[in-house]
Design an enzyme around this catalytic site. Structure first.
Site, mmCIF file in Angstrom:
data_model
loop_
_atom_site.group_PDB
_atom_site.id
_atom_site.type_symbol
_atom_site.label_atom_id
_atom_site.label_comp_id
_atom_site.label_asym_id
_atom_site.label_seq_id
_atom_site.Cartn_x
_atom_site.Cartn_y
_atom_site.Cartn_z
ATOM 1 N N SER A 64 0.827 -1.206 0.000
ATOM 2 C CA SER A 64 0.000 0.000 0.000
ATOM 3 C C SER A 64 0.865 1.261 0.000
ATOM 4 O O SER A 64 2.011 1.244 0.466
ATOM 5 C CB SER A 64 -0.893 0.025 1.248
ATOM 6 O OG SER A 64 -1.668 -1.151 1.323
HETATM 7 N N1 SAH Z 1 -0.435 -5.097 4.072
HETATM 8 C C1 SAH Z 1 0.380 -5.354 2.889
HETATM 9 C C2 SAH Z 1 -0.336 -5.035 1.592
HETATM 10 C C3 SAH Z 1 -1.371 -6.004 1.319
HETATM 11 S S1 SAH Z 1 -1.942 -6.230 -0.338
HETATM 12 C C4 SAH Z 1 1.691 -4.636 2.950
HETATM 13 O O1 SAH Z 1 1.948 -3.897 3.919
HETATM 14 O O2 SAH Z 1 2.517 -4.856 2.051
HETATM 15 C C5 SAH Z 1 -3.218 -7.389 0.097
HETATM 16 C C6 SAH Z 1 -2.741 -8.791 0.380
HETATM 17 O O3 SAH Z 1 -3.875 -9.526 0.819
HETATM 18 C C7 SAH Z 1 -2.188 -9.509 -0.825
HETATM 19 O O4 SAH Z 1 -0.889 -9.963 -0.558
HETATM 20 C C8 SAH Z 1 -3.163 -10.692 -1.010
HETATM 21 O O5 SAH Z 1 -2.537 -11.871 -1.466
HETATM 22 C C9 SAH Z 1 -3.707 -10.862 0.382
HETATM 23 N N2 SAH Z 1 -5.009 -11.561 0.505
HETATM 24 C C10 SAH Z 1 -6.087 -11.505 -0.305
HETATM 25 N N3 SAH Z 1 -7.080 -12.286 0.178
HETATM 26 C C11 SAH Z 1 -6.603 -12.851 1.329
HETATM 27 C C12 SAH Z 1 -7.152 -13.755 2.284
HETATM 28 N N4 SAH Z 1 -8.401 -14.239 2.185
HETATM 29 N N5 SAH Z 1 -6.387 -14.125 3.335
HETATM 30 C C13 SAH Z 1 -5.118 -13.633 3.465
HETATM 31 N N6 SAH Z 1 -4.551 -12.794 2.593
HETATM 32 C C14 SAH Z 1 -5.281 -12.388 1.540
#
Ligand code: SAH
Length: 227
Positions: A64
């Site tokens: 993000s």
């Molecule tokens: N917080 C992260 C950014 C997240 S992007 C950072 O600081 O870099 C969102 C993430 O959520 C992605 O890596 C995606 O693979 C994950 N995601 C999507 N659905 C999910 C689920 N049901 N359980 C766990 N992770 C999930």
């Protein structure tokens, strides 16, 4: 780029986020000044680490933008000693920011559905020494993570159609959840406080665009292709 350059760019970015009114509390400011974002982006993007923009981390996912991390962390208001659940570990950067705030008495459990990203995050958290305060789990975070519940704070960094019921169940009464809620392309940040066993009070924050939460209480995987 040298470490001194990164330190200077980090300081300039934090000062900008303060002047924009997005960073307000001392603890979040300190954490964003301390956690090296350059250690959480893929090597080829290191020189962009302090541009206020999301960056690709592979597998169609992104770290993000710093302003979004600032807004979400301020809304979450983690406190020293808190037990925090994060859904969507990605690079591990948001988890590190929270780990810096909860301190040695607190802990962060972070769930990621893509194994390779969980490994990437663990490496980043090891290199920066936050791993002792963060447990990265591979799985469907839309169901929460029952073994360490209840949590004081829950943060979801992927977009959900609504607040997943298991997350409300696993939140302590008086606890808070921050989550982007909406359809796959447009969401609003929702800040919800658990007021009784099965009731939350919602406040609505800014409009935002996150990658989808794919899972049982999120969006269906089969739709992922059209994102
Ligand atoms: N917080 C992260 C950014 C997240 S992007 C950072 O600081 O870099 C969102 C993430 O959520 C992605 O890596 C995606 O693979 C994950 N995601 C999507 N659905 C999910 C689920 N049901 N359980 C766990 N992770 C999930």
């Amino acid at each position: 780029m040298f470490m001194e350059d990164f330190n200077r760019l980090r300081k300039e970015l934090v000062e900008r986020l303060i002047s924009e009114g997005l960073l307000r509390s001392e603890k979040v400011i300190k954490a964003m000044l301390k956690v090296p974002r350059e250690e959480f982006v893929p090597k080829k993007y290191r020189s962009y680490a302090y541009h206020d923009t999301p960056l690709p981390i592979g597998y169609g996912q992104t770290i993000s933008a710093p302003h979004m991390v600032a807004i979400m962390t301020e809304a979450l208001d983690p406190r020293p000693g808190d037990k925090v659940l994060e859904i969507g570990t990605g690079s591990g950067y948001q988890a590190a920011i929270i780990a810096e705030i909860v301190g040695d008495e607190g802990h962060v459990w972070s769930i990621e559905r893509i194994k390779e990203l969980a490994d990437f995050a663990r490496e980043n958290l090891k290199r920066t020494s936050y791993i002792r305060r963060v447990t990265v789990i591979v799985g469907d975070g839309s169901k929460g993570y029952e073994p360490a519940a209840p949590y004081d704070r829950i943060i979801v960094t992927a977009a959900a159609p609504d607040i997943p019921k298991p997350l409300i169940d696993q939140l302590r009464i008086g606890g808070r959840i921050v989550i982007p809620v909406g359809d796959r392309y447009n969401q609003r940040l929702v800040i919800a406080t658990k007021v009784s066993k099965d009731r939350v009070k919602r406040e609505y924050g800014i409009p935002c665009i996150f990658v989808p939460l794919i899972g049982e209480y999120g969006f269906r995987e089969s739709e992922e292709g059209d994102f």
